[in-house]
Design a protein around this motif. Structure first.
Motif, PDB file in Angstrom:
ATOM      1  N   LEU A 110      38.577 138.242 -45.554  1.00  0.00           N
ATOM      2  CA  LEU A 110      38.598 136.973 -46.270  1.00  0.00           C
ATOM      3  C   LEU A 110      39.762 136.983 -47.259  1.00  0.00           C
ATOM      4  CD1 LEU A 110      34.823 136.429 -47.159  1.00  0.00           C
ATOM      5  CD2 LEU A 110      36.155 135.192 -45.438  1.00  0.00           C
ATOM      6  N   PRO A 111      40.339 135.810 -47.567  1.00  0.00           N
ATOM      7  CA  PRO A 111      41.389 135.777 -48.585  1.00  0.00           C
ATOM      8  C   PRO A 111      40.791 136.007 -49.965  1.00  0.00           C
ATOM      9  CG  PRO A 111      40.803 133.554 -47.924  1.00  0.00           C
ATOM     10  CD  PRO A 111      40.059 134.483 -47.008  1.00  0.00           C
ATOM     11  N   SER A 112      41.565 136.545 -50.857  1.00  0.00           N
ATOM     12  CA  SER A 112      41.121 136.648 -52.246  1.00  0.00           C
ATOM     13  C   SER A 112      40.985 135.243 -52.820  1.00  0.00           C
ATOM     14  CB  SER A 112      42.131 137.438 -53.074  1.00  0.00           C
ATOM     15  OG  SER A 112      41.860 137.286 -54.459  1.00  0.00           O
ATOM     16  N   PRO A 113      39.931 134.969 -53.572  1.00  0.00           N
ATOM     17  CA  PRO A 113      39.793 133.631 -54.162  1.00  0.00           C
ATOM     18  C   PRO A 113      40.682 133.420 -55.385  1.00  0.00           C
ATOM     19  CG  PRO A 113      37.955 135.003 -54.828  1.00  0.00           C
ATOM     20  CD  PRO A 113      38.772 135.832 -53.868  1.00  0.00           C
TER      21      PRO A 113
ATOM     22  N   LYS B 134      32.757 128.452 -49.189  1.00  0.00           N
ATOM     23  CA  LYS B 134      32.344 128.113 -47.826  1.00  0.00           C
ATOM     24  C   LYS B 134      32.701 129.235 -46.851  1.00  0.00           C
ATOM     25  CE  LYS B 134      32.431 123.036 -48.039  1.00  0.00           C
ATOM     26  NZ  LYS B 134      32.361 122.894 -49.495  1.00  0.00           N
ATOM     27  N   LEU B 135      33.898 129.806 -47.011  1.00  0.00           N
ATOM     28  CA  LEU B 135      34.302 130.915 -46.144  1.00  0.00           C
ATOM     29  C   LEU B 135      33.337 132.088 -46.275  1.00  0.00           C
ATOM     30  CD1 LEU B 135      38.159 130.943 -46.860  1.00  0.00           C
ATOM     31  CD2 LEU B 135      37.017 129.984 -44.851  1.00  0.00           C
ATOM     32  N   LEU B 136      32.958 132.397 -47.505  1.00  0.00           N
ATOM     33  CA  LEU B 136      32.049 133.513 -47.752  1.00  0.00           C
ATOM     34  C   LEU B 136      30.666 133.229 -47.169  1.00  0.00           C
ATOM     35  CD1 LEU B 136      31.604 136.257 -49.105  1.00  0.00           C
ATOM     36  CD2 LEU B 136      31.054 135.048 -51.230  1.00  0.00           C
ATOM     37  N   ASN B 137      30.164 132.010 -47.383  1.00  0.00           N
ATOM     38  CA  ASN B 137      28.851 131.656 -46.841  1.00  0.00           C
ATOM     39  C   ASN B 137      28.858 131.662 -45.315  1.00  0.00           C
ATOM     40  OD1 ASN B 137      27.706 131.358 -49.370  1.00  0.00           O
ATOM     41  ND2 ASN B 137      28.122 129.158 -49.478  1.00  0.00           N
TER      42      ASN B 137
ATOM     43  N   LEU C 229      31.195 135.147 -38.808  1.00  0.00           N
ATOM     44  CA  LEU C 229      32.539 134.712 -38.442  1.00  0.00           C
ATOM     45  C   LEU C 229      33.478 134.781 -39.642  1.00  0.00           C
ATOM     46  CD1 LEU C 229      31.856 131.568 -36.202  1.00  0.00           C
ATOM     47  CD2 LEU C 229      32.619 133.831 -35.454  1.00  0.00           C
ATOM     48  N   PHE C 230      34.729 135.179 -39.366  1.00  0.00           N
ATOM     49  CA  PHE C 230      35.748 135.237 -40.402  1.00  0.00           C
ATOM     50  C   PHE C 230      36.956 134.409 -39.968  1.00  0.00           C
ATOM     51  CE2 PHE C 230      33.125 138.905 -41.111  1.00  0.00           C
ATOM     52  CZ  PHE C 230      33.080 139.035 -42.494  1.00  0.00           C
ATOM     53  N   PRO C 231      37.626 133.758 -40.903  1.00  0.00           N
ATOM     54  CA  PRO C 231      38.741 132.879 -40.537  1.00  0.00           C
ATOM     55  C   PRO C 231      39.963 133.666 -40.089  1.00  0.00           C
ATOM     56  CG  PRO C 231      38.591 133.073 -42.916  1.00  0.00           C
ATOM     57  CD  PRO C 231      37.387 133.788 -42.362  1.00  0.00           C
ATOM     58  N   LEU C 232      40.766 133.013 -39.251  1.00  0.00           N
ATOM     59  CA  LEU C 232      42.049 133.581 -38.859  1.00  0.00           C
ATOM     60  C   LEU C 232      43.126 133.236 -39.890  1.00  0.00           C
ATOM     61  CD1 LEU C 232      42.042 132.595 -35.071  1.00  0.00           C
ATOM     62  CD2 LEU C 232      41.367 134.800 -36.084  1.00  0.00           C
ATOM     63  N   ALA C 233      43.032 132.036 -40.450  1.00  0.00           N
ATOM     64  CA  ALA C 233      44.059 131.578 -41.380  1.00  0.00           C
ATOM     65  C   ALA C 233      43.522 130.395 -42.170  1.00  0.00           C
ATOM     66  CB  ALA C 233      45.331 131.173 -40.639  1.00  0.00           C
ATOM     67  N   VAL C 234      44.120 130.183 -43.337  1.00  0.00           N
ATOM     68  CA  VAL C 234      43.794 129.029 -44.171  1.00  0.00           C
ATOM     69  C   VAL C 234      45.104 128.454 -44.704  1.00  0.00           C
ATOM     70  CG1 VAL C 234      42.486 128.150 -46.135  1.00  0.00           C
ATOM     71  CG2 VAL C 234      41.645 130.153 -44.891  1.00  0.00           C
TER      72      VAL C 234
ATOM     73  N   PRO D 127      22.998 124.587 -45.198  1.00  0.00           N
ATOM     74  CA  PRO D 127      23.753 124.318 -46.426  1.00  0.00           C
ATOM     75  C   PRO D 127      24.621 125.510 -46.819  1.00  0.00           C
ATOM     76  CG  PRO D 127      21.458 124.802 -46.949  1.00  0.00           C
ATOM     77  CD  PRO D 127      21.546 124.735 -45.448  1.00  0.00           C
ATOM     78  N   GLY D 128      25.742 125.205 -47.458  1.00  0.00           N
ATOM     79  CA  GLY D 128      26.601 126.260 -47.986  1.00  0.00           C
ATOM     80  C   GLY D 128      27.853 126.504 -47.179  1.00  0.00           C
ATOM     81  N   GLY D 129      27.793 126.223 -45.861  1.00  0.00           N
ATOM     82  CA  GLY D 129      28.967 126.432 -45.023  1.00  0.00           C
ATOM     83  C   GLY D 129      29.714 125.131 -44.795  1.00  0.00           C
ATOM     84  N   PHE D 130      30.514 125.113 -43.756  1.00  0.00           N
ATOM     85  CA  PHE D 130      31.243 123.900 -43.409  1.00  0.00           C
ATOM     86  C   PHE D 130      30.310 122.945 -42.679  1.00  0.00           C
ATOM     87  CE2 PHE D 130      34.547 127.159 -43.701  1.00  0.00           C
ATOM     88  CZ  PHE D 130      35.438 126.538 -44.561  1.00  0.00           C
ATOM     89  N   ARG D 131      30.354 121.696 -43.069  1.00  0.00           N
ATOM     90  CA  ARG D 131      29.539 120.659 -42.444  1.00  0.00           C
ATOM     91  C   ARG D 131      30.438 119.516 -42.014  1.00  0.00           C
ATOM     92  NH1 ARG D 131      24.859 118.860 -46.356  1.00  0.00           N
ATOM     93  NH2 ARG D 131      24.510 117.499 -44.543  1.00  0.00           N
TER      94      ARG D 131
END
Length: 697
Positions: free
Chosen positions: A456-459, A606-609, A616-621, A649-653
């Motif tokens: 995950l990217p650093s916030p 959202k990425l963390l949730n 699942l983890f993102p490839l890019a943002v 709730p908490g993720g992407f909707r």
């Protein structure tokens, strides 16, 4: 008993009257019954197809010699195709342009009352909907009697001024000063203030290329590729005409967006804004396809934007900034306790009338606060994400998935502006202060020790890389570190005592504009996720005019936030000099940082949730776009849903509201991996077009 002479006189009077035509609806019925197209009828009458459409919509009437020929044709059709028994064809009521009422004179009064001098111009078209019907129509706004013809008009070369709701006014002006006088005295154009302590919007006249040439303006300007410096020279005949007529131009001169005014008299503003289409007044990126439309279509698109957002006052970025001030006016009338007189005073919750210098870490490197103080303590780096996961952190399982799917958050910056507390007063310096997540400001904190999953990217940084040591952060970033369970101990801070949700009305108005315009395109809140994806796929084809308005609303959000930290322009600028934007109370880089910080934190949450709920983890943002590996070519293949079918709730909707997600694009997984290996960001190209513009810049 009437004499023969009197009877003949009466008959002659009837003969001299114009032929009576059936109602517009009956004209259309007769033509369709005869199987004749509008284009074929137009060719027979030696006119345009648009004219025939206008006759059948009741927007205009034919003139001689076409009038008699048209009547003869309709009579012949009526004999062949009589209306069915019992059918009634409603005769439309004649359109009468109401004479505007005088404007009451107040300290914050509007422009000079339309209709105060001269007569209301002829209206050649009734208020009818565009030929491109919207899927859902919101209730029409109440008409202000001072501005019966709406906020703006598009003037064409034949003197037709196309307004909102299909109205067309006859404008006799042949020079720019005559146009200004007509607009203020006779047109009935303008818009009421958005806040009770604000000011009415000045009328806007948009000039087509033909209208510009008719008024003595060049169709194009030399050096038009440099839009920022585009303006007529001071010795141009039109500029001289304006000065001779005792009108004035702002310091920007006569450019794509020109403001022509006189000093307010009796509390009444005298100002008209002109926008020249052929001088690129409407940026194609913000208003796609609008300049290629007919004048009526341009008026419709701009009119919807004016009613839902604000009468355009320049670029969408400028309009976004002006909207903030219009909804939070800096002053209001207050009573002086000593004299009892009403005077101008500060409006609580606003940014006031005076510009405010930022704290050194909130400023830019060229700002006088930084240059004059020799500040070397670092700066806020609250920017949107530009992050790609290292290729060596991809798993074999991910690489073997067939698709990379991009999700885009709807107006992420707008969602971040909701209930956002910002500083309203100047910054104060503190050493070793205890952290308070409710106080807006800038904090010097060491967050390099925070351990997070490397997938995950650093916030805390826009690059997504782990901080290397102490750095300046906005309150939301530090509060999120605390939310993750980190112990934060600020070394320094610049905080503001007076705070408020300054952007709340801005958020509310733009959110409604965004949601309502999407609904006009068939994308409503009651759709299932699958229906939503289908509706979003076809939205741009549903109504190009409304699609352009949607694009302009989104650009207004991004540009307005970006304008809060407008950088100096021009090759002659030298570090340490003040630039014009610094003289605005709305030059507030700390507010911009607060919006972006909250948006980036919202994205990381959202990425963390998502990682916790789905693994699942993102490839890019990239800013508000995130790319995930997926077993299918739809977000429905990897988004988390409960057993009931409802999104967790908490993720992407998925959905049409700000902060919810939509599909940005789909590409093969191998395509995404190839870009990542080259050091490129798949989120930038997932849509299949050119690079995505960063929000806020």
């Amino acid at each position: 008993m009437a004499t023969e002479e009197e009877l003949f006189a009466s008959v002659d009077a009837l003969l001299e009257e114009e032929p009576l035509l059936p109602s517009p609806a009956e004209r259309a019925r007769l033509r369709e019954a005869a199987g004749i197209t509008q284009a074929r009828l137009a060719a027979a009458l030696k006119t345009s197809t648009q004219s025939v459409k206008n006759w059948e919509n009741g927007r205009s009437e034919p003139k001689e010699p076409r009038l008699s020929a048209y009547q003869r044709l309709l009579k012949g059709w009526a004999a062949k195709y009589p209306a069915s028994p019992g059918a009634s064809v409603a005769e439309p009521a004649p359109v009468v342009a109401p004479r505007p009422e005088p404007v009451p004179q107040t300290s914050a009064g509007p422009a000079a009352a339309p209709g105060a001098k001269g007569s209301v111009p002829a209206v050649r078209r009734p208020a009818t909907a565009s030929s491109a019907p919207a899927v859902r129509r919101a209730a029409a706004p109440a008409v202000d009697s001072r501005f019966p013809h709406g906020p703006l008009a598009v003037l064409d070369g034949d003197g037709s001024a196309y307004g909102v709701d299909g109205i067309v006014l006859d404008c006799p002006a042949r020079t720019v000063p005559e146009l200004v006088e007509w607009t203020l005295r006779e047109s009935g154009l303008g818009a009421p203030k958005l806040h009770r302590h604000g000011k009415d919007s000045d009328p806007l006249i948009v000039l087509t290329a033909a209208a510009a040439v008719k008024l003595g303006l060049p169709e194009r300007l030399e050096g038009h590729e440099q839009r920022r410096s585009l303006r007529l020279p001071a010795d141009h005949p039109v500029v001289k005409q304006v000065a001779k007529a005792k009108w004035r131009l702002t310091r920007r001169g006569f450019g794509p967006w020109a403001r022509i005014y006189r000093t307010a008299q009796g509390g009444q503003r005298q100002c008209v804004q002109l926008a020249v289409l052929s001088w690129d007044a409407l940026d194609e990126r913000s208003w796609p396809g609008v300049t290629e439309m007919e004048p009526a279509g341009i008026a419709r698109a701009l009119g919807v934007y004016a009613r839902r957002v604000i009468t355009p006052r320049g670029s969408t970025a400028v309009s976004g900034l002006e909207l903030m001030t219009a909804l939070r006016p800096p002053t209001r009338a207050v009573q002086d306790p000593r004299t009892g007189n009403w005077v101008s005073g500060h409006n609580p919750g606003s940014l006031g009338t005076d510009p405010m210098d930022p704290a050194p870490p909130e400023a830019t490197q060229e700002h006088p606060v930084v240059v004059n103080s020799g500040w070397m303590g670092g700066f806020l780096d609250e920017e949107a994400y530009q992050w790609v996961r290292p290729v060596d952190l991809l798993t074999d399982e991910e690489c073997h998935l067939p698709y990379a799917v991009g999700l885009d958050l709807n107006t992420a910056f707008l969602a971040a502006a909701s209930r956002l507390t910002v500083g309203l007063s100047g910054p104060e310096h503190f050493v070793n202060p205890p952290f308070n997540p409710k106080v807006p400001g800038s904090w010097l904190v060491d967050l390099s020790h925070v351990e997070l999953d490397p997938r995950l990217p650093s916030p805390f940084t826009p690059t997504g890389e782990r901080p290397a040591g102490p750095a300046w952060y906005q309150t939301h970033t530090v509060a999120y570190a605390q939310e993750l369970g980190c112990n934060v101990a600020p070394l320094e801070a610049y905080l503001r005592r007076e705070t408020g949700a300054y952007l709340d009305p801005w958020h509310d108005r733009l959110k409604n504009a965004y949601v309502d315009t999407l609904a006009d395109l068939g994308v409503t809140k009651d759709l299932s996720d699958a229906e939503f994806l289908e509706a979003m796929e076809r939205r741009t084809q549903a109504d190009p005019g409304m699609a352009a308005v949607l694009s302009a609303v989104k650009a207004t959000v991004k540009g307005g936030v970006g304008k809060l930290r407008e950088r100096p322009q021009g090759r002659t600028y030298q570090e340490g000099e003040r630039w014009p934007a610094l003289e605005r109370p709305t030059w507030r880089p700390d507010i911009r940082a607060a919006v972006i910080s909250k948006a980036r934190v919202n994205m990381h949450r959202k990425l963390l949730n998502m990682s916790r709920m789905t693994g699942l983890f993102p490839l890019a943002v990239l800013s508000d776009c995130v790319v995930y590996p997926s077993p299918g070519d739809s977000p429905l293949d990897f988004l988390p849903y409960a057993a009931s079918g409802k999104p967790l709730p908490g993720g992407f909707r998925l959905g049409p509201s700000p902060g919810l997600a939509k599909l940005e694009g789909v590409q093969p997984m191998l395509w995404a991996v190839d870009l990542m290996e080259k050091g490129l960001n798949p989120a930038r190209h997932i849509k299949g077009g050119d690079a995505v513009l960063d929000e806020g810049e």
